[in-house]
Scaffold this motif. Structure first.
Motif, short mmCIF file in Angstrom:
data_model
loop_
_atom_site.label_atom_id
_atom_site.label_comp_id
_atom_site.label_asym_id
_atom_site.label_seq_id
_atom_site.Cartn_x
_atom_site.Cartn_y
_atom_site.Cartn_z
N LEU A 66 6.04 -4.66 -10.80
CA LEU A 66 7.31 -4.03 -10.46
C LEU A 66 7.12 -2.64 -9.85
O LEU A 66 7.93 -2.20 -9.03
N GLU A 67 6.06 -1.94 -10.26
CA GLU A 67 5.81 -0.59 -9.75
C GLU A 67 5.29 -0.59 -8.31
O GLU A 67 5.39 0.42 -7.61
N GLU A 68 4.71 -1.70 -7.87
CA GLU A 68 4.07 -1.73 -6.56
C GLU A 68 5.02 -1.33 -5.43
O GLU A 68 4.66 -0.53 -4.57
N ASP A 69 6.22 -1.88 -5.43
CA ASP A 69 7.16 -1.58 -4.35
C ASP A 69 7.54 -0.11 -4.34
O ASP A 69 7.68 0.50 -3.27
N ARG A 70 7.72 0.47 -5.53
CA ARG A 70 8.05 1.90 -5.60
C ARG A 70 6.94 2.74 -5.01
O ARG A 70 7.18 3.64 -4.20
N ILE A 71 5.71 2.46 -5.42
CA ILE A 71 4.58 3.26 -4.97
C ILE A 71 4.36 3.09 -3.47
O ILE A 71 4.09 4.07 -2.74
N ILE A 72 4.48 1.87 -2.98
CA ILE A 72 4.32 1.63 -1.54
C ILE A 72 5.38 2.41 -0.75
O ILE A 72 5.10 2.98 0.31
N SER A 77 6.25 7.24 2.97
CA SER A 77 6.91 8.50 3.34
C SER A 77 5.91 9.59 3.73
O SER A 77 6.31 10.61 4.30
N VAL A 78 4.60 9.39 3.44
CA VAL A 78 3.62 10.45 3.72
C VAL A 78 2.40 9.98 4.52
O VAL A 78 1.64 10.82 5.01
N CYS A 79 2.20 8.68 4.66
CA CYS A 79 1.00 8.17 5.34
C CYS A 79 1.30 7.71 6.76
O CYS A 79 2.44 7.31 7.07
N GLU A 80 0.27 7.74 7.62
CA GLU A 80 0.45 7.22 8.98
C GLU A 80 0.56 5.70 8.99
O GLU A 80 1.30 5.13 9.79
N GLU A 81 -0.22 5.06 8.13
CA GLU A 81 -0.20 3.59 8.03
C GLU A 81 -0.23 3.19 6.56
O GLU A 81 -0.98 3.77 5.76
N VAL A 82 0.57 2.20 6.21
CA VAL A 82 0.55 1.61 4.88
C VAL A 82 0.56 0.10 5.07
O VAL A 82 1.53 -0.46 5.59
N LEU A 83 -0.52 -0.55 4.63
CA LEU A 83 -0.68 -1.99 4.86
C LEU A 83 -0.81 -2.74 3.54
O LEU A 83 -1.92 -2.92 3.02
N PRO A 84 0.31 -3.20 2.96
CA PRO A 84 0.22 -3.98 1.71
C PRO A 84 -0.41 -5.35 1.93
O PRO A 84 -0.89 -5.97 0.97
N ASP A 107 -4.38 -4.08 -3.73
CA ASP A 107 -2.98 -3.67 -3.67
C ASP A 107 -2.55 -3.25 -2.27
O ASP A 107 -1.48 -3.67 -1.80
N CYS A 108 -3.36 -2.43 -1.60
CA CYS A 108 -2.89 -1.84 -0.36
C CYS A 108 -4.03 -1.11 0.35
O CYS A 108 -4.99 -0.69 -0.30
N VAL A 109 -3.91 -0.96 1.66
CA VAL A 109 -4.81 -0.11 2.44
C VAL A 109 -3.95 0.89 3.19
O VAL A 109 -2.91 0.52 3.76
N ALA A 117 -8.24 4.19 3.68
CA ALA A 117 -8.67 4.11 2.28
C ALA A 117 -8.00 2.93 1.58
O ALA A 117 -6.86 2.56 1.89
N LEU A 118 -8.73 2.36 0.63
CA LEU A 118 -8.17 1.38 -0.29
C LEU A 118 -7.25 2.12 -1.26
O LEU A 118 -7.50 3.28 -1.59
N THR A 119 -6.19 1.49 -1.71
CA THR A 119 -5.40 2.07 -2.81
C THR A 119 -5.30 1.06 -3.92
O THR A 119 -5.17 -0.15 -3.69
N GLU A 120 -5.37 1.54 -5.14
CA GLU A 120 -5.26 0.69 -6.33
C GLU A 120 -4.23 1.29 -7.25
O GLU A 120 -4.30 2.47 -7.61
N PHE A 121 -3.22 0.48 -7.62
CA PHE A 121 -2.14 0.95 -8.49
C PHE A 121 -2.36 0.42 -9.90
O PHE A 121 -2.62 -0.77 -10.09
N LYS A 122 -2.22 1.28 -10.88
CA LYS A 122 -2.34 0.87 -12.28
C LYS A 122 -1.26 1.55 -13.12
O LYS A 122 -1.01 2.74 -12.97
#
Length: 291
Positions: A66-72, A77-84, A107-109, A117-122
């Motif tokens: 459930l948190e993934e959508d919030r974090i993405i 709002s701050v990154c040039e690219e967000v690729l879930p 989770d996302c790049v 960068a890789l991103t990992e949500f926990k």
């Protein structure tokens, strides 16, 4: 009890029933490989025991999803690219090794200030989150998460990752940049290969021979009753001495010389079932208490 008072209990039952219907994980996961115990990982791959969870526990587990959508949304709002998802496949980022028997989903790049960068949500409970803040180090406080990211970075050819943790109790956030550690990733992949290719569960050492070791105690490890109490495993093709993994979710039965291609087939087990030699040669499980 009134009519509406029953809704809560009905919801809890529905949550547990839905979980029980979910398909078993067929592969050894990158999210698990950082565990220190080789025998534990062997049990995971071989479906030695399916732990039961309460509705409350399952709701807590679901918090991460459930948190993934919030974090993405915040990242966008701050990154040039967000690729879930991987733009080449249109599906979640995924890595796989050893004929796809070992795999994991990321989770996302992201691209931030020109850097990919890789991103990992926990998500963390309050105690776990405070431990993370205390050490200010994923490697020190959550080594399994650290190992998971190292394998992902290696396979995706990225040299850094952003670990994003959220306190489920307070919504406090923690961010840490992780750089590639090829030695760590190679160690974890070697561990995965050893677990997958083990001819016997006995080839996989326990973390400790003592049932009193803190990581092996009841409540700390779901396989305590198998490793330290002599209980029999769940009966399925993966705990049978005649079967072994060959590709992805597919296993091979040496007794009948054919592939076991579906999860349902592997769960069934036939009349020639024989527990692998890591388990007692008995059809009757040893009784034990989780209390």
């Amino acid at each position: 009890m009134g009519l509406l008072d029953k809704i809560g209990k009905r919801i809890d039952v529905a949550i547990v029933e839905a979980h029980e219907k979910e398909e078993r994980r067929g592969h050894l996961g990158a999210s698990q490989i950082g565990h220190e115990c080789y025998r534990y990982l062997w049990h995971v791959l071989h479906w030695s025991y399916k732990e039961k969870f309460t509705a409350k526990q399952l709701r807590l587990f679901n918090r991460g999803t459930l948190e993934e959508d919030r974090i993405i949304g915040w990242l966008r709002s701050v990154c040039e690219e967000v690729l879930p998802v991987n733009p080449k496949t249109g599906k979640q980022w995924r890595i796989s090794k050893f004929n796809d028997i070992f795999s994991g989903s990321c989770d996302c790049v992201i691209k931030f200030n020109g850097v990919w960068a890789l991103t990992e949500f926990k998500t963390h409970g309050d105690k776990s989150f405070k431990e993370l803040i205390k050490h200010k180090s994923v490697k020190a406080s959550k080594p399994v998460h650290y190992s998971q990211m190292q394998v992902y970075m290696r396979e995706l050819k990225l040299d850094r990752a952003l670990y994003i943790a959220i306190n489920k109790n307070t919504d406090e956030m923690y961010y840490e940049e992780i750089t590639i550690d090829l030695l760590e990733s190679d160690m974890q992949l070697s561990k995965a290969e050893a677990v997958i290719t083990a001819e016997s569960g006995l080839d996989m050492p326990k973390l400790s021979e003592s049932p009193l070791w803190w990581q092996c105690r009841v409540g700390m490890c779901e396989y305590h009753h198998l490793c330290h109490k002599g209980a029999a495993p769940d009966k399925n093709c993966r705990t049978c001495a005649y079967s072994s993994p060959v590709q992805g979710k597919v296993w091979y039965c040496k007794k009948h010389n054919h592939n076991l291609e579906t999860i349902q087939t592997q769960l069934a087990a036939c009349g020639d079932y024989k527990p692998a030699d890591v388990f007692p040669q008995s059809e009757e499980p040893v009784t034990f208490s989780l209390k």
